[in-house]
Write a protein that holds these residues in place. Structure first.
Motif, short mmCIF file in Angstrom:
data_model
loop_
_atom_site.label_atom_id
_atom_site.label_comp_id
_atom_site.label_asym_id
_atom_site.label_seq_id
_atom_site.Cartn_x
_atom_site.Cartn_y
_atom_site.Cartn_z
N VAL A 1 -2.24 -9.13 -18.18
CA VAL A 1 -2.61 -7.56 -17.34
C VAL A 1 -3.65 -6.98 -17.76
O VAL A 1 -4.86 -6.58 -18.62
N ILE A 2 -4.68 -8.10 -16.08
CA ILE A 2 -6.02 -7.05 -16.61
C ILE A 2 -6.41 -6.17 -16.23
O ILE A 2 -6.10 -6.19 -15.05
N LEU A 3 -7.09 -4.79 -17.00
CA LEU A 3 -7.35 -4.12 -16.14
C LEU A 3 -9.18 -3.95 -15.94
O LEU A 3 -9.45 -4.15 -17.06
N ASP A 4 -9.65 -3.16 -15.39
CA ASP A 4 -10.72 -2.79 -14.87
C ASP A 4 -11.00 -1.51 -15.23
O ASP A 4 -11.06 -0.71 -15.84
N ASP A 5 -12.21 -1.42 -15.20
CA ASP A 5 -13.28 -0.02 -15.58
C ASP A 5 -12.55 1.42 -15.03
O ASP A 5 -12.56 2.24 -16.08
N ARG B 1 -7.47 -0.27 -13.15
CA ARG B 1 -6.67 -1.09 -12.12
C ARG B 1 -6.18 -2.27 -12.62
O ARG B 1 -7.18 -2.27 -13.40
N ALA B 2 -4.89 -3.00 -12.13
CA ALA B 2 -4.53 -4.13 -12.82
C ALA B 2 -4.50 -4.79 -11.68
O ALA B 2 -4.34 -4.34 -10.62
N LEU B 3 -5.42 -6.06 -12.10
CA LEU B 3 -5.34 -7.62 -11.58
C LEU B 3 -4.12 -7.62 -11.21
O LEU B 3 -3.88 -8.29 -12.51
N LEU B 4 -3.19 -7.93 -10.02
CA LEU B 4 -2.15 -8.42 -9.84
C LEU B 4 -2.44 -9.94 -8.75
O LEU B 4 -3.13 -9.79 -8.13
N PHE C 1 0.70 -9.08 -22.64
CA PHE C 1 -1.35 -8.80 -22.76
C PHE C 1 -1.32 -8.18 -21.92
O PHE C 1 -2.14 -8.44 -21.15
N ARG C 2 -2.25 -7.07 -22.76
CA ARG C 2 -3.70 -6.12 -21.92
C ARG C 2 -4.84 -6.97 -22.40
O ARG C 2 -5.35 -7.37 -23.64
N CYS C 3 -5.05 -7.31 -21.14
CA CYS C 3 -6.76 -8.09 -21.08
C CYS C 3 -7.54 -7.60 -21.20
O CYS C 3 -7.57 -6.30 -19.52
N GLY D 1 -3.44 -0.14 -8.02
CA GLY D 1 -3.38 1.16 -8.76
C GLY D 1 -2.06 1.03 -9.27
O GLY D 1 -0.72 0.42 -8.44
N LEU D 2 -1.18 2.09 -10.49
CA LEU D 2 -0.08 2.10 -10.22
C LEU D 2 0.83 2.56 -8.80
O LEU D 2 2.21 1.95 -8.90
#
Length: 141
Positions: free
Chosen positions: A6-10, A13-16, A75-77, A97-98
């Motif tokens: 799960v890649i998060l930006d600043d 938000r997550a990239l799916l 994993f969070r990335c 977003g969520l």
């Protein structure tokens, strides 16, 4: 065993990715090779599916598909380099977003992303599902 990142930006938000094989929205990831290190395999899968190089931060959850017997480590990335692009496995990619995660991903895959988006100091989640829905708990618990 499978892994997902799960890649998060600043902005949090997550990239799916929207998978080409079933059009489902999921975090990038896949099955590890027999002789592959977990973190190296995750980095390989993310690069193959998104075009991004990532740093693997920490484990956010363990999920078992009870019908198929597959255990997934999530994993969070965070992004180190590269650029988001469609691939052989991803027909679309979107920062979400969520609420968008809840709306577009099936329950069993949305919860993985939502768990990773939660406070990083919480213990990793341990959940079970049937491939679509959580087993033994209500979505959002």
């Amino acid at each position: 065993m499978s892994v997902a990142g799960v890649i998060l930006d600043d902005a949090g938000r997550a990239l799916l990715i929207q998978r080409r094989d079933n059009s489902h929205w999921e975090a990038p990831g896949g099955i590890l090779e027999v002789d592959e290190d977990i973190r190296a395999g995750l980095k390989r899968e993310v690069l193959e599916e998104t075009g991004l190089q990532v740093h693997v931060e920490h484990l956010t959850g363990v999920y078992k598909n009870m019908k198929r017997g597959i255990v997934a480590l999530v994993f969070r990335c965070r992004v180190l380099g590269g650029s988001v692009r469609e691939t052989n496995e991803a027909q679309d990619l979107r920062w979400m977003g969520l609420e968008e995660v809840r709306a577009l991903a099936t329950e069993a895959f949305a919860v993985r992303v939502l768990d990773a988006m939660a406070d990083p100091l919480t213990s990793p989640a341990v959940r079970h599902h049937d491939g679509t829905h959580l087993i033994g708990e209500t979505f959002g618990s």
